[in-house]
Write a protein that holds these residues in place. Sequence first.
Motif, PDB file in Angstrom:
ATOM      1  N   GLU A  42      20.701   9.313   0.211  1.00 28.09           N
ATOM      2  CA  GLU A  42      20.931   9.514  -1.218  1.00 28.09           C
ATOM      3  C   GLU A  42      19.843  10.420  -1.783  1.00 28.09           C
ATOM      4  O   GLU A  42      18.657  10.243  -1.489  1.00 28.09           O
ATOM      5  N   VAL A  43      20.241  11.386  -2.559  1.00 26.30           N
ATOM      6  CA  VAL A  43      19.290  12.307  -3.165  1.00 26.30           C
ATOM      7  C   VAL A  43      19.435  12.267  -4.674  1.00 26.30           C
ATOM      8  O   VAL A  43      20.411  11.760  -5.211  1.00 26.30           O
ATOM      9  N   GLU A  44      18.428  12.816  -5.363  1.00 28.54           N
ATOM     10  CA  GLU A  44      18.378  12.715  -6.818  1.00 28.54           C
ATOM     11  C   GLU A  44      18.135  14.078  -7.431  1.00 28.54           C
ATOM     12  O   GLU A  44      17.361  14.881  -6.905  1.00 28.54           O
ATOM     13  N   LEU A  45      18.801  14.327  -8.555  1.00 28.44           N
ATOM     14  CA  LEU A  45      18.614  15.556  -9.330  1.00 28.44           C
ATOM     15  C   LEU A  45      18.391  15.180 -10.784  1.00 28.44           C
ATOM     16  O   LEU A  45      18.959  14.201 -11.277  1.00 28.44           O
ATOM     17  N   LYS A  46      17.571  15.972 -11.476  1.00 31.09           N
ATOM     18  CA  LYS A  46      17.442  15.825 -12.919  1.00 31.09           C
ATOM     19  C   LYS A  46      17.177  17.193 -13.519  1.00 31.09           C
ATOM     20  O   LYS A  46      16.372  17.961 -12.994  1.00 31.09           O
ATOM     21  N   VAL A  64      28.824  19.538   0.010  1.00 29.44           N
ATOM     22  CA  VAL A  64      29.167  19.376  -1.407  1.00 29.44           C
ATOM     23  C   VAL A  64      28.378  18.195  -1.965  1.00 29.44           C
ATOM     24  O   VAL A  64      28.350  17.115  -1.355  1.00 29.44           O
ATOM     25  N   PHE A  65      27.748  18.377  -3.137  1.00 30.62           N
ATOM     26  CA  PHE A  65      26.971  17.300  -3.743  1.00 30.62           C
ATOM     27  C   PHE A  65      27.905  16.435  -4.588  1.00 30.62           C
ATOM     28  O   PHE A  65      28.405  16.846  -5.636  1.00 30.62           O
ATOM     29  N   VAL A  66      28.134  15.198  -4.110  1.00 28.65           N
ATOM     30  CA  VAL A  66      29.025  14.263  -4.790  1.00 28.65           C
ATOM     31  C   VAL A  66      28.190  13.188  -5.471  1.00 28.65           C
ATOM     32  O   VAL A  66      27.375  12.512  -4.827  1.00 28.65           O
ATOM     33  N   ALA A  67      28.386  13.020  -6.782  1.00 33.59           N
ATOM     34  CA  ALA A  67      27.570  12.093  -7.565  1.00 33.59           C
ATOM     35  C   ALA A  67      28.009  10.653  -7.364  1.00 33.59           C
ATOM     36  O   ALA A  67      29.205  10.336  -7.471  1.00 33.59           O
ATOM     37  N   LEU A  68      27.053   9.770  -7.090  1.00 28.57           N
ATOM     38  CA  LEU A  68      27.303   8.333  -7.061  1.00 28.57           C
ATOM     39  C   LEU A  68      27.081   7.725  -8.443  1.00 28.57           C
ATOM     40  O   LEU A  68      27.770   6.776  -8.824  1.00 28.57           O
ATOM     41  N   SER A  69      26.100   8.258  -9.180  1.00 27.14           N
ATOM     42  CA  SER A  69      25.851   7.819 -10.556  1.00 27.14           C
ATOM     43  C   SER A  69      25.346   8.993 -11.380  1.00 27.14           C
ATOM     44  O   SER A  69      24.634   9.861 -10.866  1.00 27.14           O
ATOM     45  N   VAL A  70      25.748   9.024 -12.645  1.00 26.07           N
ATOM     46  CA  VAL A  70      25.342  10.084 -13.566  1.00 26.07           C
ATOM     47  C   VAL A  70      24.939   9.436 -14.885  1.00 26.07           C
ATOM     48  O   VAL A  70      25.649   8.570 -15.397  1.00 26.07           O
ATOM     49  N   LEU A  76      23.465  21.580 -12.079  1.00 24.46           N
ATOM     50  CA  LEU A  76      22.190  20.957 -12.413  1.00 24.46           C
ATOM     51  C   LEU A  76      21.153  21.472 -11.432  1.00 24.46           C
ATOM     52  O   LEU A  76      21.342  21.390 -10.221  1.00 24.46           O
ATOM     53  N   VAL A  77      20.063  22.056 -11.937  1.00 24.05           N
ATOM     54  CA  VAL A  77      18.991  22.609 -11.110  1.00 24.05           C
ATOM     55  C   VAL A  77      19.567  23.603 -10.093  1.00 24.05           C
ATOM     56  O   VAL A  77      19.092  23.710  -8.959  1.00 24.05           O
ATOM     57  N   GLY A  78      20.605  24.314 -10.493  1.00 24.45           N
ATOM     58  CA  GLY A  78      21.219  25.296  -9.605  1.00 24.45           C
ATOM     59  C   GLY A  78      22.156  24.709  -8.575  1.00 24.45           C
ATOM     60  O   GLY A  78      22.662  25.425  -7.704  1.00 24.45           O
ATOM     61  N   VAL A  79      22.430  23.401  -8.647  1.00 21.79           N
ATOM     62  CA  VAL A  79      23.313  22.731  -7.699  1.00 21.79           C
ATOM     63  C   VAL A  79      24.589  22.311  -8.421  1.00 21.79           C
ATOM     64  O   VAL A  79      24.544  21.749  -9.524  1.00 21.79           O
ATOM     65  N   THR A  80      25.749  22.568  -7.817  1.00 21.49           N
ATOM     66  CA  THR A  80      27.021  22.135  -8.384  1.00 21.49           C
ATOM     67  C   THR A  80      27.250  20.673  -8.040  1.00 21.49           C
ATOM     68  O   THR A  80      27.209  20.271  -6.865  1.00 21.49           O
ATOM     69  N   VAL A  81      27.474  19.851  -9.065  1.00 22.48           N
ATOM     70  CA  VAL A  81      27.643  18.409  -8.903  1.00 22.48           C
ATOM     71  C   VAL A  81      29.109  18.052  -9.146  1.00 22.48           C
ATOM     72  O   VAL A  81      29.673  18.387 -10.201  1.00 22.48           O
ATOM     73  N   ILE A  82      29.725  17.368  -8.183  1.00 18.16           N
ATOM     74  CA  ILE A  82      31.107  16.926  -8.285  1.00 18.16           C
ATOM     75  C   ILE A  82      31.125  15.430  -8.578  1.00 18.16           C
ATOM     76  O   ILE A  82      30.390  14.656  -7.951  1.00 18.16           O
ATOM     77  N   THR A  83      31.948  15.000  -9.521  1.00 15.70           N
ATOM     78  CA  THR A  83      32.144  13.567  -9.766  1.00 15.70           C
ATOM     79  C   THR A  83      33.555  13.182  -9.333  1.00 15.70           C
ATOM     80  O   THR A  83      34.456  14.014  -9.292  1.00 15.70           O
TER      81      THR A  83
END
Length: 563
Positions: free
Chosen positions: A408-412, A471-477, A425-432
């Motif tokens: 698990e990784v984290e972005l803010k 692909v960066f898939v969000a577990l929580s936002v 976010l921070v240049g990364v595309t986040v998919i929910t």
Amino acid sequence: MSNQLILSLIAASVLTACGGSSTSATAPADPTPAPPKPTTTITATTGVITGFGSVFINGVEYETDATTVTTDDNGGASESDLQVGMVVTLSGEINEDGTTGNANAIHYDEQLKGPIASIDLFANTITILDQTIVFDDLTSFENFLLADLIPGDILEISGYFHTDGTLYATRIEKETEQTQLKIQARITLLDSVNKTFELNGLTIDYSSAIFKDFLEADLVDGQQVRVKGEYTALNAGVLVVSEVKLKEKNENNEEGDNRHVEGFITDFESSGNFKVDGIAIILDDNTEFKYGDASALMANVRVKIKGEFNADGSLLAKKIRIEQKTNLSIEGAIEAINLDLSTVTVLGVEFEINNQTKMKDESDNGERFFDLADVAIGEFVELKGFVDSDGKNIATKMQRENEDENAEVELKGHVSNILNFSFSLVGVTVITDANTEFEGKNGDDVNQEVFFEQLENNMQVEVKGQLIDGVFVALSVEIEEKDDDDNDSNRTEFKGIVEAINEGTLVVSGHQVLVGQTTIFKIDDVRVAAEQFWSSISIDTQLKIKGTLDQQGVITANYIELE
């Protein structure tokens, strides 16, 4: 006899006396002159330790082979007693390059030590002995996880003061036993008859105290002092102290003395007239700026300043670095390292590491002398930073960690490119997707549709997720910004101790808590009926509360948990 003949005879006699002659030996060539020794500048420094290798403070690497190290509790300390995040004072010399030097002496004093009364995880504040502590992404945490803190835990705080007396923590360490209480703050409500004063609302009884660096008769309101008292000497909101020490800056500086200082701007009159750490700062046309200009200078802005004292005792700033707020965060495996450019790449995002970056190894390796050369591709790191005017991501903190077992990784950062339940976010595309958990503007759980109705470009958002097939898939936002439409209340995630129980209300660590029909009750993370909750709590029970906090300190609870 001619002068030329006299010189010839003198030269011949010298060679003969040495056993040589003009025909049998050649005079040796002059040896290569030794290179000039580099010039150094004697300096005094106040700043945060950002790394070791020897010691990094304010962007300068100081050698410590012959350094005298002292702390408040240990007059014979060593470098191993120092830690990243500590605010220290240093005397020594800086070399011509401006980035290396030698430390003659280093001293450390904490600003606060005592038990937690309450914690607000949303506002990033802790209350200890009536003192308010603020922390952020750059604060170093020792011996604990932030989410695990509870009221009653004893903490040691090192940091800087805002104009209002709030203490910004550069380092927080959890203590394992009840120890001597310590507070540094400014005196108010001095009562020389009853021998008391207040420090941010806490009453101090100094009737049996020893005074250091000044006399009891010299006490006045507004002085910054540091007091000590035994843990058992705190009773009913009064701390009986054994020592009072003056912390005002009474430096005897001569014109031309060099000084490095770090902290928040206070006593702000104008961009050319303010104080940092109690030292008067002035500017001239030659003052150089990093990450901003004079227009950015105002009260409570954090700066690092290098300068020289003038004849009237003011510090003429040669260089001012404006410390930017950390608004980027990324956590994951290293994909690339460039030692020549001093950069590291995670999730395709490149960060620049410099001699101001806070460096710490929290992995099982536990490397104390930790820098960019110590990490390898594939290792797990946490990076904090900001975007400079050239669009570069500047790392204010790099921390090596053990790899997350769940990958698990984290972005803010600040949101952009919102499209079809995704964003950047921070240049990364986040998919929910349907499995993503969403927290909205008010701190409540919402569904995907409501979340994206609330989401706007440039909002601050925190994401936890996983890389799946690139692909960066969000577990929580979670939206981290408060609702600006509600100016009378702020979100709170508050931990405190029950002091009073009334019908429909509680008093928790000094805050009145309003409980309504929509309030959710939990015990150890399990939802329960209101009747079960009320029957389970008592005075001194520790609670976690989510809700809104108004300007009078009253909390309207959306959620209360007995932990």
